[in-house]
Design an enzyme around this catalytic site. Structure first.
Site, PDB file in Angstrom:
ATOM      1  N   PHE A 175       0.861  -1.179   0.000  1.00 27.40           N
ATOM      2  CA  PHE A 175       0.000   0.000   0.000  1.00 27.40           C
ATOM      3  C   PHE A 175       0.895   1.226   0.000  1.00 27.40           C
ATOM      4  O   PHE A 175       1.549   1.537   0.996  1.00 27.40           O
ATOM      5  CB  PHE A 175      -0.941   0.046   1.204  1.00 27.40           C
ATOM      6  CG  PHE A 175      -1.838   1.258   1.149  1.00 27.40           C
ATOM      7  CD1 PHE A 175      -2.995   1.234   0.384  1.00 27.40           C
ATOM      8  CD2 PHE A 175      -1.504   2.432   1.796  1.00 27.40           C
ATOM      9  CE1 PHE A 175      -3.802   2.359   0.279  1.00 27.40           C
ATOM     10  CE2 PHE A 175      -2.311   3.558   1.700  1.00 27.40           C
ATOM     11  CZ  PHE A 175      -3.462   3.526   0.940  1.00 27.40           C
ATOM     12  N   ASP A 233       9.571   2.864   1.664  1.00 27.45           N
ATOM     13  CA  ASP A 233       8.387   3.645   1.987  1.00 27.45           C
ATOM     14  C   ASP A 233       8.167   3.545   3.494  1.00 27.45           C
ATOM     15  O   ASP A 233       7.594   2.593   3.994  1.00 27.45           O
ATOM     16  CB  ASP A 233       7.176   3.112   1.222  1.00 27.45           C
ATOM     17  CG  ASP A 233       5.894   3.879   1.520  1.00 27.45           C
ATOM     18  OD1 ASP A 233       5.861   4.620   2.527  1.00 27.45           O
ATOM     19  OD2 ASP A 233       4.915   3.717   0.778  1.00 27.45           O
ATOM     20  N   LYS A 247       2.968  11.398   6.779  1.00 25.26           N
ATOM     21  CA  LYS A 247       2.129  11.190   7.954  1.00 25.26           C
ATOM     22  C   LYS A 247       2.654  11.909   9.187  1.00 25.26           C
ATOM     23  O   LYS A 247       2.409  13.091   9.382  1.00 25.26           O
ATOM     24  CB  LYS A 247       1.899   9.702   8.190  1.00 25.26           C
ATOM     25  CG  LYS A 247       1.070   9.052   7.065  1.00 25.26           C
ATOM     26  CD  LYS A 247       0.588   7.686   7.438  1.00 25.26           C
ATOM     27  CE  LYS A 247      -0.153   7.005   6.283  1.00 25.26           C
ATOM     28  NZ  LYS A 247      -1.388   7.709   5.885  1.00 25.26           N
TER      29      LYS A 247
END
Length: 404
Positions: free
Chosen positions: A145, A230, A259
């Site tokens: 994801f 990531d 984030k």
């Protein structure tokens, strides 16, 4: 029934009526928050065990971050990258130092960071590695994801994220996560990068086998391929280290961050790499109006300074042991398996008992907010400011839910 759980039906119904249904939120309407606690419009408090998918690693409204935002709001919020502002250099220099890299490219969202990493890897492949024009490929993992742009969903294996959004972007090869042999077989002379989450979050906090990440690093070095990590969810203290790659002593060629970098206040993302990688970009080839804006930089610089103390990484490591010990005690008592590192856990509930969604609804009724993923799996990712007593409380509420 879920209808019985709605304490604010008008707000929930209006949200359903006036927004596209790209999310299926729990029927709770939050109006304020502090630290690890959320309060709804009726005054009921909930323990936050999601932390905005790790965007709130430092808790809601961390005093240092709020102070930085307030101070910057009174001075300057946006210039665009057409000009240099007085917060920019400090942020880039301090984030580069935290990452051990030479250069930083600020963006806004995690998906933008991933798209940036893809573009940089391809350009590096053509200009540095010598891949023929239009032939670059990037190897990714099943269950990944990385976001939901059209390019990113082109290499997703989640049909909910991918189906009906084609035609898809070519240039990606998908291999099983954790399988070094498959990865080695997928790399050829036109491969420019391997793009991986060190721990797959959306898949259910899946930790790869020991030795996998060092093996990826070695393959990438031997084959002259960039290793792109990531760390948008797994990084910035979530797993007990600054980056999840550190658990096996691995340093990628490029970090993708987001984030928690925005402190739960503004969206901030970044790509960090050395000059021989990020240096391939020239003016006009990539950019963002809001990327690296003064407000974002002021907050994110304070985030970097919080991380530089090591306090939050230590909290995650130490409290994570307590969380995982408590959760392992529920295996065989409604839980099938527990995975994760630090203050990040994926829990597989016995599907004969209930779905992940049902478990989250019942946890909500008991004052704990979490998120399901993929059937009977739920994720726990509380802010790193959580206490031992609050961890014990969350585990006790889960135990009560599983016991029925």
């Amino acid at each position: 029934m879920i209808e019985d759980m709605l304490r604010t039906p008008a707000a929930v119904q209006d949200a359903e009526r006036y927004t596209a249904h790209n999310y299926h939120p729990l029927p709770v309407v939050i109006s304020s928050a502090e630290g690890v606690w959320l309060t709804d419009v009726d005054g009921r408090r909930y323990l936050d065990c999601l932390a905005g998918y790790s965007a709130l690693n430092f808790g809601h409204r961390h005093p240092a971050l709020i102070a930085a935002a307030h101070a910057q709001l009174d001075k300057l919020t946006l210039t665009s990258r057409a000009f240099i502002h007085d917060q920019f250099a400090d942020f880039c220099r301090e984030l580069a130092a935290l990452c051990g890299k030479e250069l930083v490219l600020p963006m806004n969202t995690g998906a933008e960071a991933v798209e940036t990493g893809i573009k940089v890897a391809r350009k590096w492949g053509y200009q540095v590695k010598g891949v023929p024009a239009g032939q670059a490929n990037i190897v990714v993992a099943e269950g990944n994801f990385h976001g939901r742009t059209t390019t990113i969903v082109s290499f997703s294996t989640d049909e909910d994220a991918r189906a009906d959004f084609g035609p898809y972007t070519p240039g990606f090869r998908i291999v099983p996560f954790g399988d070094l042999a498959a990865l080695a077989g997928a790399i050829d002379e036109h491969t420019v990068a391997v793009l991986l989450e060190p721990i797959q979050g959306e898949q259910g906090v899946v930790v790869p086998p020991e030795g996998y990440l060092p093996g990826v690093r070695q393959l990438c070095t031997e084959r002259n391929v960039l290793f792109i990590a990531d760390e948008i969810q797994s990084g910035l203290g979530r797993t007990g280290t600054t980056f999840a790659c550190e658990h096996e002593g691995v340093v990628p060629d490029m970090y993708l961050l987001g984030k928690a970098l925005g402190g739960g206040i503004v969206p901030v993302s970044a790509v960090a790499a050395d000059a021989d990688v990020l240096g391939v970009l020239k003016p006009g080839q990539h950019g963002s109006t809001f990327g690296g804006n003064p407000l974002a930089c002021s907050v994110a610089t304070e985030v970097v300074r919080l991380l530089a103390t090591g306090e939050f990484q230590r909290r995650s490591a130490e409290l994570g042991e307590r969380l995982h010990a408590g959760l392992r005690g529920l295996v065989g008592k409604g839980l099938v398996a527990v995975r994760g590192r630090g203050l990040w856990a994926g829990l597989d509930i016995d599907p004969a008992l209930m779905s992940g969604r049902a478990a989250c609804e019942r946890l909500m009724e008991r004052g704990v907010l979490a998120k399901d993923t993929h059937g009977s799996t739920i994720r726990l990712a509380p802010p790193l400011v959580i206490t031992e007593a609050e961890i014990d409380h969350a585990v006790a509420q889960l135990a009560a839910v599983l016991a029925g």
